[in-house]
Design an enzyme around this catalytic site. Structure first.
Site, mmCIF file in Angstrom:
data_model
loop_
_atom_site.group_PDB
_atom_site.id
_atom_site.type_symbol
_atom_site.label_atom_id
_atom_site.label_comp_id
_atom_site.label_asym_id
_atom_site.label_seq_id
_atom_site.Cartn_x
_atom_site.Cartn_y
_atom_site.Cartn_z
ATOM 1 N N HIS A 1 -5.763 6.917 -2.994
ATOM 2 C CA HIS A 1 -6.661 5.799 -2.685
ATOM 3 C C HIS A 1 -7.603 5.475 -3.845
ATOM 4 C CE1 HIS A 1 -5.696 6.522 1.780
ATOM 5 N NE2 HIS A 1 -4.894 5.627 1.238
ATOM 6 N N HIS B 1 0.826 -1.206 0.000
ATOM 7 C CA HIS B 1 0.000 0.000 0.000
ATOM 8 C C HIS B 1 0.867 1.265 0.000
ATOM 9 C CE1 HIS B 1 -3.677 2.344 0.968
ATOM 10 N NE2 HIS B 1 -2.841 3.101 1.658
ATOM 11 N N GLU B 2 1.838 1.310 0.895
ATOM 12 C CA GLU B 2 2.650 2.539 1.013
ATOM 13 C C GLU B 2 3.545 2.736 -0.209
ATOM 14 O OE1 GLU B 2 1.817 4.686 3.203
ATOM 15 O OE2 GLU B 2 0.568 3.352 4.407
ATOM 16 N N HIS C 1 1.637 4.594 -2.713
ATOM 17 C CA HIS C 1 1.703 6.052 -2.484
ATOM 18 C C HIS C 1 3.046 6.605 -2.970
ATOM 19 C CE1 HIS C 1 -2.078 6.353 -0.453
ATOM 20 N NE2 HIS C 1 -1.702 5.787 0.694
#
Ligand code: TQI
Ligand code: CA
Ligand code: ZN
Ligand code: ZN
Length: 160
Positions: A128, A118-119, A122
């Protein structure tokens, strides 16, 4: 559907190979799951990643912190925020050291590799997603493990 940060920040086209390094206080057991997450992103995008010992000059810096750690986004102890990463081309990826982390899928603990997937999203420029099942979908529960979804891969392909 995937989304980007305001202004669509991204790594320059000349920079498809990114180096990463771990900070001094990184838990030794976090290294393998984070490396696996980088390999998964590399297998599904035009990016390649390699680990360097040269923390100062690494493109991506992974580290563990607790509480106020000097970047204006203090961690909050157990619960709340688990980790954060900054939009391109900042490269900082911080885990909250006060959370229960796990290498495998363990009840009541957060899966290091899933958080890293997930990170890293980013770090590469994804915000998102509205697609349930996407790694960038904004829910994450202890004891949960996820992989990349078609929506995440399409997002990166659309941005670059
Ligand atoms: N950390 C937030 C996150 O990574 C921090 C954050 C909020 C953020 N908005 C952001 C980081 C925009 C970069 C860009 O989303 S968290 C989730 C989710 C967190 C939250 O610890 O709250 C996940 C970590 F998406 F479920 F809300 C992982 Cl998957
Ligand atoms: Ca926290
Ligand atoms: Zn931080
Ligand atoms: Zn997020």
């Amino acid at each position: 559907h995937f989304s980007f940060f305001p202004g669509n920040p991204r790594w320059p086209a000349s920079k498809s190979h990114l180096t990463y390094a771990f900070g001094r206080r990184t838990r030794a057991d976090a290294i393998t799951p984070v490396e696996r997450a980088f390999r998964t992103w590399a297998a599904n995008t035009h990016f390649t990643f390699s680990r360097t010992q040269d923390y100062r000059n690494a493109d991506i810096k992974v580290s563990f912190h607790r509480g106020d750690h000097g970047d204006g986004n203090p961690f909050d102890g157990p619960g709340g925020t688990l980790a954060h990463a900054f939009a391109p081309t900042d490269g900082r990826f911080h885990y909250d050291a006060d959370e229960p982390w796990s290498v495998g899928v363990v009840q009541g603990a957060y899966h290091l590799e899933t958080l890293a997937l997930h990170e890293i999203g980013h770090l590469l420029g994804l915000d998102h997603s509205s697609v349930e099942g996407a790694i960038m979908f904004p829910t994450f529960a202890p004891g949960e493990a996820k992989g990349l979804h078609g929506d995440d891969i399409q997002g990166i392909r659309a941005l670059y």
